[in-house]
Structure formats: structure tokens, C-alpha cells
Design a protein around this motif. Sequence first.
Motif, mmCIF file in Angstrom:
data_model
loop_
_atom_site.group_PDB
_atom_site.id
_atom_site.type_symbol
_atom_site.label_atom_id
_atom_site.label_comp_id
_atom_site.label_asym_id
_atom_site.label_seq_id
_atom_site.Cartn_x
_atom_site.Cartn_y
_atom_site.Cartn_z
ATOM 1 N N HIS A 44 -42.127 -2.904 36.210
ATOM 2 C CA HIS A 44 -43.479 -3.194 36.761
ATOM 3 C C HIS A 44 -43.650 -3.880 38.227
ATOM 4 O O HIS A 44 -44.329 -3.505 38.952
ATOM 5 C CB HIS A 44 -44.271 -4.245 35.599
ATOM 6 C CG HIS A 44 -45.665 -4.407 36.163
ATOM 7 N ND1 HIS A 44 -46.804 -3.313 36.384
ATOM 8 C CD2 HIS A 44 -46.258 -5.443 36.853
ATOM 9 C CE1 HIS A 44 -47.570 -3.694 36.605
ATOM 10 N NE2 HIS A 44 -47.550 -4.984 36.998
ATOM 11 N N LYS A 63 -39.029 1.335 30.796
ATOM 12 C CA LYS A 63 -38.154 0.955 31.978
ATOM 13 C C LYS A 63 -37.634 2.416 32.389
ATOM 14 O O LYS A 63 -36.641 2.463 32.780
ATOM 15 C CB LYS A 63 -37.070 0.156 31.765
ATOM 16 C CG LYS A 63 -37.654 -1.394 31.595
ATOM 17 C CD LYS A 63 -36.617 -2.412 31.115
ATOM 18 C CE LYS A 63 -36.852 -3.714 30.969
ATOM 19 N NZ LYS A 63 -35.995 -4.805 31.146
ATOM 20 N N ASN A 119 -37.164 -5.346 35.668
ATOM 21 C CA ASN A 119 -38.461 -5.565 35.197
ATOM 22 C C ASN A 119 -39.239 -4.510 36.024
ATOM 23 O O ASN A 119 -39.636 -4.909 37.077
ATOM 24 C CB ASN A 119 -38.879 -7.080 35.403
ATOM 25 C CG ASN A 119 -40.513 -7.232 35.024
ATOM 26 O OD1 ASN A 119 -41.083 -6.126 34.648
ATOM 27 N ND2 ASN A 119 -40.711 -8.624 34.971
ATOM 28 N N ASP A 121 -43.342 1.756 32.554
ATOM 29 C CA ASP A 121 -42.626 0.334 32.824
ATOM 30 C C ASP A 121 -42.288 -0.448 31.654
ATOM 31 O O ASP A 121 -41.385 -1.201 31.615
ATOM 32 C CB ASP A 121 -43.647 -0.438 33.619
ATOM 33 C CG ASP A 121 -43.983 -0.120 34.818
ATOM 34 O OD1 ASP A 121 -45.041 -0.537 35.494
ATOM 35 O OD2 ASP A 121 -43.282 0.929 35.221
#
Length: 127
Positions: free
Chosen positions: A30, A77, A28, A74
Motif C-alpha cells: 500500500h 501484495k 507493505n 495490496d
Amino acid sequence: QVQLVESGGGLVQPGGTLRLSCSASSLNLHHYAVGWFRQVPGKEREGVSCSNSGGYGTYYADSVKGRFTLSRDDAKKTVYLQIASLKPEDTGVYYCAADAGRFSADYYCNSRNLGYWGQGTQVTASS
């Protein structure tokens, strides 16, 4: 298992441009700080550009300021390193790295502060 996969390296003439990509499909993104490092034989791995989690801050080494641009998507990814005005001294293996945390961007340009690493991609600036 965390996997980081770099791509986009190659042989480019001095003065040319290149864009490296780092896929972090298992993260993830972020919530992760990311960094780009380069290494040449006989020298320590050098942090060239790093971003803290969420991309709120970005750090550049003096040697690359104005020529390298780190960006991150983000949602996809993926982290990018745009390299412009390539110099022979930019030659090396470029690694992408990531770690969870909330420290400043420059903190993550110390290779000891990131736990996840890709395999690297070779960049050669030569005519």
C-alpha cells in the motif's frame, strides 16, 4: 530484502490477451508506487503503466492506452498488468518495479525513479 517476482508471460497470437502478475511479498505494498516496464534488445526500458502509492493514480503510455490495465491488490501484495489486443510491438521482457514515495504516477514510469526490480518475464506476440 525486497523481492519482486513476475509471472504470466508467454507466447500469444496478435490480438490475444495476457495477464502478468508481480508478487511483492516482502513489501507493505500500500505504501509503494509500482510500475510495469518493457524492454527490447537495443532499446531503453520503457514505462508502460505505473501507479502511485495507494493506487490513487495510474499512468499509461500512449502506446498502450485502452489495451493495458494495471491493477493492484495490496492485501495480496500483488500487482497485475492485463494486456489485451496484443500487438507484435508489445513483444519484450516485462519488468515489475516498486519504490516508496508519494509522487505522481507518471513520475514512477521513469525507470530511474524506482529502486526495486524483478527479474522480468518474456512476452511474445507472434503468430
